[in-house]
Design a protein around this motif. Structure first.
Motif, PDB file in Angstrom:
ATOM      1  N   MET A 196      37.629  -9.420  27.470  1.00 15.93           N
ATOM      2  CA  MET A 196      38.544  -8.872  28.447  1.00 15.93           C
ATOM      3  C   MET A 196      38.903  -9.913  29.495  1.00 15.93           C
ATOM      4  O   MET A 196      40.043  -9.967  29.922  1.00 15.93           O
ATOM      5  CB  MET A 196      37.937  -7.642  29.105  1.00 15.93           C
ATOM      6  N   ALA A 197      37.928 -10.722  29.894  1.00 18.72           N
ATOM      7  CA  ALA A 197      38.192 -11.731  30.921  1.00 18.72           C
ATOM      8  C   ALA A 197      39.239 -12.724  30.440  1.00 18.72           C
ATOM      9  O   ALA A 197      40.114 -13.122  31.215  1.00 18.72           O
ATOM     10  CB  ALA A 197      36.903 -12.448  31.306  1.00 18.72           C
ATOM     11  N   ALA A 198      39.164 -13.130  29.177  1.00 12.65           N
ATOM     12  CA  ALA A 198      40.139 -14.076  28.639  1.00 12.65           C
ATOM     13  C   ALA A 198      41.536 -13.466  28.650  1.00 12.65           C
ATOM     14  O   ALA A 198      42.499 -14.125  29.048  1.00 12.65           O
ATOM     15  CB  ALA A 198      39.741 -14.491  27.228  1.00 12.65           C
ATOM     16  N   ALA A 199      41.651 -12.229  28.217  1.00  7.79           N
ATOM     17  CA  ALA A 199      42.949 -11.554  28.204  1.00  7.79           C
ATOM     18  C   ALA A 199      43.503 -11.416  29.619  1.00  7.79           C
ATOM     19  O   ALA A 199      44.680 -11.672  29.870  1.00  7.79           O
ATOM     20  CB  ALA A 199      42.848 -10.196  27.536  1.00  7.79           C
ATOM     21  N   GLU A 200      42.646 -11.060  30.555  1.00  5.38           N
ATOM     22  CA  GLU A 200      43.074 -10.912  31.943  1.00  5.38           C
ATOM     23  C   GLU A 200      43.490 -12.251  32.550  1.00  5.38           C
ATOM     24  O   GLU A 200      44.314 -12.294  33.452  1.00  5.38           O
ATOM     25  CB  GLU A 200      41.969 -10.270  32.774  1.00  5.38           C
ATOM     26  N   ALA A 201      42.919 -13.347  32.032  1.00  3.84           N
ATOM     27  CA  ALA A 201      43.270 -14.684  32.517  1.00  3.84           C
ATOM     28  C   ALA A 201      44.530 -15.213  31.844  1.00  3.84           C
ATOM     29  O   ALA A 201      44.959 -16.326  32.118  1.00  3.84           O
ATOM     30  CB  ALA A 201      42.107 -15.641  32.290  1.00  3.84           C
ATOM     31  N   ARG A 219      44.752 -17.059  19.813  1.00  8.43           N
ATOM     32  CA  ARG A 219      44.421 -18.478  19.850  1.00  8.43           C
ATOM     33  C   ARG A 219      43.047 -18.699  20.473  1.00  8.43           C
ATOM     34  O   ARG A 219      42.740 -19.765  20.977  1.00  8.43           O
ATOM     35  CB  ARG A 219      45.473 -19.245  20.657  1.00  8.43           C
ATOM     36  N   LEU A 220      42.198 -17.692  20.422  1.00 12.70           N
ATOM     37  CA  LEU A 220      40.859 -17.746  21.006  1.00 12.70           C
ATOM     38  C   LEU A 220      39.816 -17.650  19.899  1.00 12.70           C
ATOM     39  O   LEU A 220      39.936 -16.812  19.006  1.00 12.70           O
ATOM     40  CB  LEU A 220      40.659 -16.578  21.981  1.00 12.70           C
ATOM     41  N   ALA A 221      38.828 -18.531  19.965  1.00 14.12           N
ATOM     42  CA  ALA A 221      37.707 -18.469  19.020  1.00 14.12           C
ATOM     43  C   ALA A 221      36.433 -18.304  19.824  1.00 14.12           C
ATOM     44  O   ALA A 221      36.165 -19.078  20.733  1.00 14.12           O
ATOM     45  CB  ALA A 221      37.633 -19.733  18.176  1.00 14.12           C
ATOM     46  N   LEU A 222      35.662 -17.318  19.500  1.00 13.47           N
ATOM     47  CA  LEU A 222      34.382 -17.071  20.154  1.00 13.47           C
ATOM     48  C   LEU A 222      33.289 -17.377  19.151  1.00 13.47           C
ATOM     49  O   LEU A 222      33.247 -16.802  18.068  1.00 13.47           O
ATOM     50  CB  LEU A 222      34.292 -15.617  20.624  1.00 13.47           C
ATOM     51  N   VAL A 223      32.408 -18.309  19.509  1.00 14.04           N
ATOM     52  CA  VAL A 223      31.329 -18.731  18.617  1.00 14.04           C
ATOM     53  C   VAL A 223      30.005 -18.467  19.338  1.00 14.04           C
ATOM     54  O   VAL A 223      29.461 -19.348  19.994  1.00 14.04           O
ATOM     55  CB  VAL A 223      31.457 -20.234  18.257  1.00 14.04           C
ATOM     56  N   PRO A 224      29.474 -17.259  19.246  1.00 13.29           N
ATOM     57  CA  PRO A 224      28.264 -16.937  19.995  1.00 13.29           C
ATOM     58  C   PRO A 224      27.013 -17.651  19.485  1.00 13.29           C
ATOM     59  O   PRO A 224      26.133 -17.985  20.262  1.00 13.29           O
ATOM     60  CB  PRO A 224      28.127 -15.426  19.865  1.00 13.29           C
ATOM     61  N   ASP A 225      26.944 -17.922  18.186  1.00 18.09           N
ATOM     62  CA  ASP A 225      25.754 -18.580  17.638  1.00 18.09           C
ATOM     63  C   ASP A 225      26.100 -19.283  16.323  1.00 18.09           C
ATOM     64  O   ASP A 225      25.885 -18.745  15.251  1.00 18.09           O
ATOM     65  CB  ASP A 225      24.639 -17.557  17.407  1.00 18.09           C
ATOM     66  N   PRO A 226      26.628 -20.509  16.409  1.00 21.49           N
ATOM     67  CA  PRO A 226      27.034 -21.207  15.189  1.00 21.49           C
ATOM     68  C   PRO A 226      25.878 -21.826  14.408  1.00 21.49           C
ATOM     69  O   PRO A 226      26.092 -22.392  13.348  1.00 21.49           O
ATOM     70  CB  PRO A 226      27.970 -22.288  15.717  1.00 21.49           C
ATOM     71  N   GLY A 227      24.663 -21.718  14.908  1.00 21.31           N
ATOM     72  CA  GLY A 227      23.500 -22.242  14.199  1.00 21.31           C
ATOM     73  C   GLY A 227      23.474 -23.761  14.167  1.00 21.31           C
ATOM     74  O   GLY A 227      24.021 -24.426  15.037  1.00 21.31           O
ATOM     75  N   LEU A 228      22.849 -24.311  13.138  1.00 21.51           N
ATOM     76  CA  LEU A 228      22.671 -25.757  13.044  1.00 21.51           C
ATOM     77  C   LEU A 228      23.973 -26.497  12.761  1.00 21.51           C
ATOM     78  O   LEU A 228      24.059 -27.713  12.950  1.00 21.51           O
ATOM     79  CB  LEU A 228      21.634 -26.089  11.974  1.00 21.51           C
ATOM     80  N   ASP A 229      24.994 -25.782  12.295  1.00 20.30           N
ATOM     81  CA  ASP A 229      26.292 -26.392  12.018  1.00 20.30           C
ATOM     82  C   ASP A 229      27.220 -26.364  13.226  1.00 20.30           C
ATOM     83  O   ASP A 229      28.425 -26.552  13.093  1.00 20.30           O
ATOM     84  CB  ASP A 229      26.976 -25.688  10.850  1.00 20.30           C
TER      85      ASP A 229
END
Length: 64
Positions: free
Chosen positions: A1-6, A12-22
């Motif tokens: 929501m914060a991104a949309a409000e901004a 065009r947004l990518a959220l990577v909460p836990d990409p691991g070792l890669d």
């Protein structure tokens, strides 16, 4: 929501909460195609990885 409000285009947004070792590879690939990439604090990135990714983002105009 914060991104949309901004005013971020959520297509065009990518959220990577836990990409691991890669994480370095995943983030680098996303920087090539996305305007905004958000990486969680648990991403396995070394200081040199962070510097390379920051330089890559600057090259593509995605980092100030």
């Amino acid at each position: 929501m914060a991104a949309a409000e901004a005013g971020v285009d959520l297509d065009r947004l990518a959220l990577v909460p836990d990409p691991g070792l890669d994480a370095p590879l995943a983030v680098a690939a996303l920087l090539d195609g996305m305007d905004v990439v958000v990486v969680g604090p648990g991403a396995a990135l070394s200081d040199p990885d962070r510097r390379r990714l920051q330089a890559r983002a600057r090259e593509r105009g995605r980092c100030s």
